[in-house]
Design a protein around this motif. Structure first.
Motif, PDB file in Angstrom:
ATOM      1  N   ARG A 139      16.013 -61.362  -3.376  1.00 14.41           N
ATOM      2  CA  ARG A 139      17.172 -60.767  -4.032  1.00 14.41           C
ATOM      3  C   ARG A 139      17.390 -59.344  -3.535  1.00 14.41           C
ATOM      4  O   ARG A 139      18.497 -58.901  -3.273  1.00 14.41           O
ATOM      5  N   ALA A 158      18.296 -65.888  10.209  1.00 16.55           N
ATOM      6  CA  ALA A 158      17.424 -66.555   9.229  1.00 16.55           C
ATOM      7  C   ALA A 158      16.046 -65.906   9.179  1.00 16.55           C
ATOM      8  O   ALA A 158      15.393 -65.909   8.142  1.00 16.55           O
ATOM      9  N   ALA A 190      15.871 -65.379   1.627  1.00 12.06           N
ATOM     10  CA  ALA A 190      15.836 -63.913   1.549  1.00 12.06           C
ATOM     11  C   ALA A 190      15.636 -63.518   0.088  1.00 12.06           C
ATOM     12  O   ALA A 190      16.167 -64.173  -0.804  1.00 12.06           O
ATOM     13  N   GLN A 220      11.935 -70.438   1.867  1.00  9.64           N
ATOM     14  CA  GLN A 220      11.477 -70.141   3.227  1.00  9.64           C
ATOM     15  C   GLN A 220      10.747 -71.344   3.825  1.00  9.64           C
ATOM     16  O   GLN A 220      10.605 -71.450   5.035  1.00  9.64           O
ATOM     17  N   PRO A 224      12.586 -67.442  -3.442  1.00 12.22           N
ATOM     18  CA  PRO A 224      12.720 -67.212  -2.005  1.00 12.22           C
ATOM     19  C   PRO A 224      11.560 -67.799  -1.185  1.00 12.22           C
ATOM     20  O   PRO A 224      11.778 -68.356  -0.112  1.00 12.22           O
ATOM     21  N   GLU A 271      15.471 -62.612  10.332  1.00 21.40           N
ATOM     22  CA  GLU A 271      15.632 -61.192  10.001  1.00 21.40           C
ATOM     23  C   GLU A 271      15.715 -60.981   8.497  1.00 21.40           C
ATOM     24  O   GLU A 271      15.116 -60.052   7.963  1.00 21.40           O
ATOM     25  N   VAL A 272      16.453 -61.853   7.811  1.00 16.53           N
ATOM     26  CA  VAL A 272      16.657 -61.622   6.375  1.00 16.53           C
ATOM     27  C   VAL A 272      15.409 -61.922   5.551  1.00 16.53           C
ATOM     28  O   VAL A 272      15.369 -61.608   4.358  1.00 16.53           O
ATOM     29  N   ILE A 273      14.411 -62.539   6.157  1.00 18.35           N
ATOM     30  CA  ILE A 273      13.165 -62.686   5.396  1.00 18.35           C
ATOM     31  C   ILE A 273      12.119 -61.709   5.922  1.00 18.35           C
ATOM     32  O   ILE A 273      10.936 -61.816   5.619  1.00 18.35           O
ATOM     33  N   GLY A 274      12.610 -60.739   6.730  1.00 19.72           N
ATOM     34  CA  GLY A 274      11.758 -59.612   7.107  1.00 19.72           C
ATOM     35  C   GLY A 274      10.785 -59.884   8.243  1.00 19.72           C
ATOM     36  O   GLY A 274       9.788 -59.168   8.388  1.00 19.72           O
ATOM     37  N   LYS A 275      11.069 -60.899   9.080  1.00 13.61           N
ATOM     38  CA  LYS A 275      10.172 -61.147  10.222  1.00 13.61           C
ATOM     39  C   LYS A 275      10.315 -60.012  11.243  1.00 13.61           C
ATOM     40  O   LYS A 275      11.414 -59.516  11.484  1.00 13.61           O
ATOM     41  N   MET A 328      10.136 -55.066   5.910  1.00 15.10           N
ATOM     42  CA  MET A 328      11.545 -54.671   5.826  1.00 15.10           C
ATOM     43  C   MET A 328      12.064 -54.325   7.224  1.00 15.10           C
ATOM     44  O   MET A 328      11.453 -53.539   7.920  1.00 15.10           O
ATOM     45  N   ARG A 329      13.180 -54.971   7.608  1.00 18.83           N
ATOM     46  CA  ARG A 329      13.742 -54.695   8.927  1.00 18.83           C
ATOM     47  C   ARG A 329      14.866 -53.686   8.753  1.00 18.83           C
ATOM     48  O   ARG A 329      15.993 -54.032   8.450  1.00 18.83           O
ATOM     49  N   PHE A 366      17.992 -53.973  10.961  1.00 18.93           N
ATOM     50  CA  PHE A 366      18.845 -55.087  10.542  1.00 18.93           C
ATOM     51  C   PHE A 366      19.712 -54.690   9.355  1.00 18.93           C
ATOM     52  O   PHE A 366      20.933 -54.882   9.356  1.00 18.93           O
ATOM     53  N   ARG A 416      22.374 -52.285  10.353  1.00 18.77           N
ATOM     54  CA  ARG A 416      23.474 -52.945  11.060  1.00 18.77           C
ATOM     55  C   ARG A 416      24.419 -53.632  10.071  1.00 18.77           C
ATOM     56  O   ARG A 416      25.636 -53.548  10.179  1.00 18.77           O
ATOM     57  N   TYR A 470      16.545 -58.033  -0.638  1.00 23.88           N
ATOM     58  CA  TYR A 470      17.079 -58.035   0.726  1.00 23.88           C
ATOM     59  C   TYR A 470      18.575 -58.337   0.735  1.00 23.88           C
ATOM     60  O   TYR A 470      19.345 -57.781   1.511  1.00 23.88           O
TER      61      TYR A 470
END
Lengths: 229, 299
Positions: B215, A104, B213, A80, A76, A106-110, B1-2, B5, B8, B217
């Protein structure tokens, strides 16, 4: 930035290797066209850089990563820093333009704050300011590809890979996308683009790496698509 | 970790597979409801055994002849038996019940029934009611009294109650078997839902992998989706048990067996098993979800 050393890739389903002892070295900030007929190994080349696949022999380096030997959990991190766009855009149809780009990050936790700040900036860079709330199906092909480019670039990757990004677009729109990729290249991002489009390669006169039957048959600094083709 | 998100994404997933989600919640609810019923049955059996354990006696009935002649166990046959029993290490206590007392007990037990009117004191045997130190030593007691003059019959009251217990145990076993079948069905449904959900979201998952992302996530929304249905299913199961007690169980036990024959299941009993049900519900959902993702879905 990108280095392939004597890389071969064979698939069990084929008698001929998809890549055959390929060595290519691409510096930071370069713009490289990867050309060749269908089945010449262009897509395999890009897949190896993204670690979608591992080479049968040889080493692949992207920045400081030895991609082929990267442990799974570190993949990952590599992705990125390597953006990617495709011929078919691969946008999420149930998300708006802005949400597609934000996804893009959000899924890497920004953090949400970063997302709110960066997404409008990158939409402006690709010329889609004011269209953040539109859905992908309401956009033209060229605009959709811009969204895809914005998504690939929003995390400021070191390398941007483009697999036939103009394959579904008319010549004028293709030109626009190329201008956009050039602009991104000028920010210092290395761009590697696989294409069949003669006119684009010929008009831009950038480095050309030509593959045929899995081998590099030409590597020119300011090349054209090919004499007599 | 969001978290917002991830939250949702979970909601979108649950809404997109709404029929599957409902099926899964219901199956989980049924399986855990049955399991809860089984646990409560075990609890009830334990309580009932405890309730009767202290009261149950071994009844040594005297022959009618000896019963009629001796109303206070003062003559040699009865007194001899009583003394022998009292001196035995098997026995905790011995009480004599003469024909009049037996008649009174009979009248009390069969109050309002024709049988009560037909009985005469002379027709009922006097008895020595024996409480054993260890209730399982009935065999030794029988051996001790084997062939003694004046003894007509030895009845272990636990044999009578045993029928009630075996009835309750059968209910428990049937309920547990159904619960296990339902748990398997729930696990298969969860597995299906995760696969369907992953298929529906293959573009998202593809993009997630592409942009780097982790695994964790990528998998988390699927696992949470399964866990949420697990929680909702369990909540429904616990709710049904509470409602079931209030509306059906209490009156069924009272009407079927009479007041106080079987201890009533308490609300606190249901609440005390519910944390285990929740743990199990979430556990099954998450483990199945995780295994499915590892085996069938490329993330």
């Amino acid at each position: 930035m990108i280095r392939l050393e004597n890389v071969s890739k064979s698939y069990r389903t084929s008698t001929r290797p998809a890549l055959d002892r390929v060595s290519v070295d691409v510096g930071k900030g370069e713009f490289v066209f990867l050309i060749g007929p269908s089945g010449s190994g262009k897509s395999t080349f890009l897949r190896l850089l993204l670690r979608e696949d591992v080479p049968t022999k040889g080493d692949v380096f992207v920045s400081d990563w030895n991609v082929a030997k990267l442990p799974r959990r570190r993949v990952p991190r590599l992705r990125q820093r390597v953006g990617c766009v495709f011929q078919d855009f691969r946008l999420l149809q149930n998300k708006s333009v802005g949400e597609n780009v934000a996804f893009a990050l959000e899924v890497i936790g920004k953090p949400a704050g970063t997302v709110r700040k960066v997404v409008p900036e990158v939409l402006e860079l690709v010329g889609l300011e004011g269209k953040a709330h539109r859905m992908p199906r309401e956009l033209s092909g060229g605009e959709q590809q811009r969204v895809a480019v914005a998504r690939a670039f929003v995390n400021r990757p070191l390398v941007l890979l483009a697999d036939e990004p103009t394959g579904n677009l008319d010549p004028d729109t293709s030109q626009d996308i190329m201008l956009l990729l050039e602009r991104i290249n000028r920010t210092g991002t290395t761009v590697m683009m696989a294409t069949h489009d003669h006119s684009i390669v010929d008009s831009m006169r950038r480095r050309v790496v030509e593959l045929d039957l899995g081998r590099v048959i030409r590597d020119e600094t300011r090349g054209v698509y090919g004499v007599g083709r | 970790m969001r978290f917002n998100f991830v939250f949702r994404e979970v909601l979108i997933g649950l809404r997109r597979n709404i029929t599957m989600t409902i099926a899964m919640i219901l199956t989980t609810a049924i399986s855990l409801g049955l399991l809860g019923t089984g646990l409560l049955a075990v609890h009830t059996i334990d309580d009932t055994e405890e309730l009767y354990g202290d009261r149950l006696e071994v009844v040594v009935s005297m022959t009618l002849d000896a019963s009629t002649r001796d109303q206070d166990c003062s003559q040699s046959i009865c007194a001899g038996l009583r003394d022998e029993l009292r001196s035995s290490p098997l026995v905790q206590s011995v009480n004599f019940e003469n024909q009049q007392q037996a008649y009174a007990r009979f009248q009390r037990l069969f109050q309002g029934q024709t049988l009560a009117g037909l009985a005469r004191p002379q027709g009922l045997p006097a008895s020595l009611r024996v409480k054993l130190v260890d209730p399982n030593q009935v065999g030794a007691l029988r051996a001790l009294l084997q062939g003694k003059v004046g003894v007509s019959r030895i009845t272990d009251q636990r044999d009578v109650v045993e029928r009630l217990f075996s009835f309750l145990r059968t209910i428990r076993d049937v309920v547990f078997t159904l619960a296990i079948i339902e748990v398997v069905a729930a696990a298969l449904l969860i597995s299906n839902m995760v696969q369907l959900s992953a298929f529906n979201r293959r573009t998202e998952v593809g993009v997630m992998r592409l942009v780097g992302a982790t695994r964790w996530y990528t998998q988390l929304p699927f696992l949470l989706e399964a866990a949420v249905t697990g929680v909702l299913g369990t909540a429904l199961a616990v709710g049904s048990l509470l409602v079931g007690k209030a509306m059906f169980l209490d009156s069924a036990i009272t009407n079927g067996f009479g007041d106080g024959v079987i201890p009533i299941v308490q609300y606190s009993d249901i609440l005390s098993i519910s944390p285990w049900l929740f743990l199990l519900g979430i556990g099954i959902a998450s483990v199945t979800g995780y295994v499915t993702l590892r085996l069938y879905v490329r993330l």
